[in-house]
Design an enzyme around this catalytic site. Structure first.
Site, PDB file in Angstrom:
ATOM      1  N   VAL A  64      24.671  45.116  27.748  1.00 42.33           N
ATOM      2  CA  VAL A  64      25.133  45.285  26.366  1.00 42.33           C
ATOM      3  C   VAL A  64      25.567  43.972  25.737  1.00 42.33           C
ATOM      4  O   VAL A  64      25.724  43.887  24.512  1.00 42.33           O
ATOM      5  CB  VAL A  64      26.285  46.310  26.278  1.00 42.33           C
ATOM      6  CG1 VAL A  64      25.818  47.697  26.673  1.00 42.33           C
ATOM      7  CG2 VAL A  64      27.493  45.870  27.108  1.00 42.33           C
ATOM      8  N   ASN A  90      31.157  52.564  26.262  1.00 37.11           N
ATOM      9  CA  ASN A  90      31.961  52.667  27.474  1.00 37.11           C
ATOM     10  C   ASN A  90      31.784  51.482  28.421  1.00 37.11           C
ATOM     11  O   ASN A  90      32.679  51.188  29.208  1.00 37.11           O
ATOM     12  CB  ASN A  90      31.597  53.969  28.195  1.00 37.11           C
ATOM     13  CG  ASN A  90      32.204  54.066  29.574  1.00 37.11           C
ATOM     14  OD1 ASN A  90      33.407  54.197  29.730  1.00 37.11           O
ATOM     15  ND2 ASN A  90      31.352  53.994  30.598  1.00 37.11           N
ATOM     16  N   SER A 142      42.079  50.204  26.113  1.00 35.35           N
ATOM     17  CA  SER A 142      42.921  50.218  27.306  1.00 35.35           C
ATOM     18  C   SER A 142      44.360  49.965  26.887  1.00 35.35           C
ATOM     19  O   SER A 142      44.613  49.378  25.821  1.00 35.35           O
ATOM     20  CB  SER A 142      42.470  49.113  28.273  1.00 35.35           C
ATOM     21  OG  SER A 142      43.445  48.848  29.250  1.00 35.35           O
ATOM     22  N   TYR A 154      40.474  40.447  29.184  1.00 33.57           N
ATOM     23  CA  TYR A 154      40.344  41.905  29.098  1.00 33.57           C
ATOM     24  C   TYR A 154      41.223  42.456  27.980  1.00 33.57           C
ATOM     25  O   TYR A 154      40.779  43.266  27.166  1.00 33.57           O
ATOM     26  CB  TYR A 154      40.739  42.510  30.442  1.00 33.57           C
ATOM     27  CG  TYR A 154      40.534  44.001  30.553  1.00 33.57           C
ATOM     28  CD1 TYR A 154      39.256  44.534  30.728  1.00 33.57           C
ATOM     29  CD2 TYR A 154      41.614  44.877  30.505  1.00 33.57           C
ATOM     30  CE1 TYR A 154      39.058  45.895  30.852  1.00 33.57           C
ATOM     31  CE2 TYR A 154      41.433  46.244  30.620  1.00 33.57           C
ATOM     32  CZ  TYR A 154      40.149  46.747  30.796  1.00 33.57           C
ATOM     33  OH  TYR A 154      39.970  48.105  30.915  1.00 33.57           O
ATOM     34  N   ALA A 155      42.471  41.992  27.923  1.00 31.44           N
ATOM     35  CA  ALA A 155      43.391  42.457  26.887  1.00 31.44           C
ATOM     36  C   ALA A 155      42.884  42.095  25.498  1.00 31.44           C
ATOM     37  O   ALA A 155      42.933  42.899  24.561  1.00 31.44           O
ATOM     38  CB  ALA A 155      44.788  41.875  27.118  1.00 31.44           C
ATOM     39  N   ALA A 156      42.388  40.870  25.352  1.00 28.06           N
ATOM     40  CA  ALA A 156      41.869  40.441  24.050  1.00 28.06           C
ATOM     41  C   ALA A 156      40.664  41.285  23.629  1.00 28.06           C
ATOM     42  O   ALA A 156      40.535  41.671  22.466  1.00 28.06           O
ATOM     43  CB  ALA A 156      41.487  38.962  24.111  1.00 28.06           C
ATOM     44  N   SER A 157      39.787  41.578  24.580  1.00 27.76           N
ATOM     45  CA  SER A 157      38.602  42.376  24.255  1.00 27.76           C
ATOM     46  C   SER A 157      38.995  43.791  23.863  1.00 27.76           C
ATOM     47  O   SER A 157      38.429  44.369  22.921  1.00 27.76           O
ATOM     48  CB  SER A 157      37.632  42.402  25.437  1.00 27.76           C
ATOM     49  OG  SER A 157      38.146  43.159  26.531  1.00 27.76           O
ATOM     50  N   LYS A 158      39.960  44.361  24.563  1.00 28.63           N
ATOM     51  CA  LYS A 158      40.359  45.737  24.277  1.00 28.63           C
ATOM     52  C   LYS A 158      41.165  45.838  22.982  1.00 28.63           C
ATOM     53  O   LYS A 158      41.093  46.849  22.276  1.00 28.63           O
ATOM     54  CB  LYS A 158      41.148  46.308  25.448  1.00 28.63           C
ATOM     55  CG  LYS A 158      40.326  46.444  26.738  1.00 28.63           C
ATOM     56  CD  LYS A 158      39.116  47.339  26.540  1.00 28.63           C
ATOM     57  CE  LYS A 158      38.347  47.577  27.830  1.00 28.63           C
ATOM     58  NZ  LYS A 158      37.194  48.480  27.650  1.00 28.63           N
ATOM     59  N   ILE A 187      42.905  55.367  35.446  1.00 28.94           N
ATOM     60  CA  ILE A 187      42.043  56.467  35.855  1.00 28.94           C
ATOM     61  C   ILE A 187      41.538  56.195  37.272  1.00 28.94           C
ATOM     62  O   ILE A 187      41.198  55.065  37.626  1.00 28.94           O
ATOM     63  CB  ILE A 187      40.860  56.624  34.879  1.00 28.94           C
ATOM     64  CG1 ILE A 187      41.372  56.729  33.436  1.00 28.94           C
ATOM     65  CG2 ILE A 187      40.028  57.852  35.248  1.00 28.94           C
ATOM     66  CD1 ILE A 187      42.350  57.849  33.179  1.00 28.94           C
TER      67      ILE A 187
END
Length: 248
Positions: A64, A90, A142, A154-158, A187
């Site tokens: 993606v 997702n 997230s 990860y935090a920046a992307s979310k 999860i």
């Protein structure tokens, strides 16, 4: 809409796999993408053929983070299904590490997959939705969207997904297109790995329900957000977190 056709990225395992199975169980036709997990994708196709022979289920190899690949696969999806009514963004990745030691390559890989990938998918399918005057888009963010130690990329992307999705909701809501953000808590999937940060113990201690979530619970929430009945939920942040609203 009389036809229910879903495309979900990252459908071969974890939350995505549960969404595929739950959607098939509720009468949807489902196209899903995978990147490295060819065995998981093939196994899921076998389950679909055995348990849901009346419905169409197709798998597509897709990175993606590659906009040209998204457009190419999107063309194949539309040709195979004739129409798509809902898209779930997702697919994602995580390369944890403290910011000061994070490489350009790791930062780019996470942002390109998690944020750019959702943008490319939305951009591709929006013209179809606009023509139909109907569509559902769900992105998966997230709890890290508000910051998480050792998770800068990860935090920046979310966090970026929240802004992206709310913008889609505002720009295209008047055309019958809704866009919502689903925020899962921790999860129970393979992504937890060795639980180096002790995040499992953290959720068991601080989440009001005192446990991890499971993929089926997230899948049911996603199916609600992509349903025709969910027409007045737009631009929402939909938490499936067991009641916890922060991570360290």
């Amino acid at each position: 809409m009389s036809d229910r056709n879903l495309f979900i990225s990252g459908g071969a395992s974890g939350i995505g796999r549960s969404v595929v199975i739950a959607a098939l169980n509720k009468g949807w036709n489902v196209g899903f993408s995978y990147y490295r997990n060819q065995n998981g994708a093939q196994h899921l196709l076998e389950i679909a053929a055995a348990q849901f022979p009346q419905q169409l289920c197709r798998a597509y190899l897709l990175d993606v983070a590659d906009s040209c690949a998204v457009d190419s696969v999107g063309d194949h999806v539309v040709a195979d299904f004739s129409n798509i009514n809902a898209v779930v963004c997702n697919a994602g990745t995580d390369l944890p590490g403290n910011l000061v030691s994070m490489t350009d390559e790791d930062w780019a890989q996470v942002i390109n997959t998690n944020l750019n990938g959702a943008f490319y998918l939305a951009r591709y399918f929006l013209p179809l939705f606009m023509n139909n005057k109907y569509g559902r888009i769900v992105t998966l963010s997230s709890l890290a969207k508000d910051g998480s130690s050792g998770q800068a990329a990860y935090a920046a992307s979310k966090a970026g997904l929240v802004g992206l999705t709310k913008t889609i909701a505002k720009e295209y809501g008047h055309l019958g297109i809704t866009a919502n953000v689903l925020v899962p808590g921790l999860i129970d999937t393979n992504i937890i790995g060795n639980d180096v940060k002790g995040i499992t113990r953290f959720f068991e201690q601080y989440a009001p329900v005192k446990r991890l979530g499971n993929t089926a619970e997230v899948a049911e929430a996603i199916l609600f957000l992509i349903s025709a009945e969910c027409s007045y939920v737009n631009g929402a942040i939909f938490n499936v977190t067991g009641g916890i609203d922060w991570v360290y």
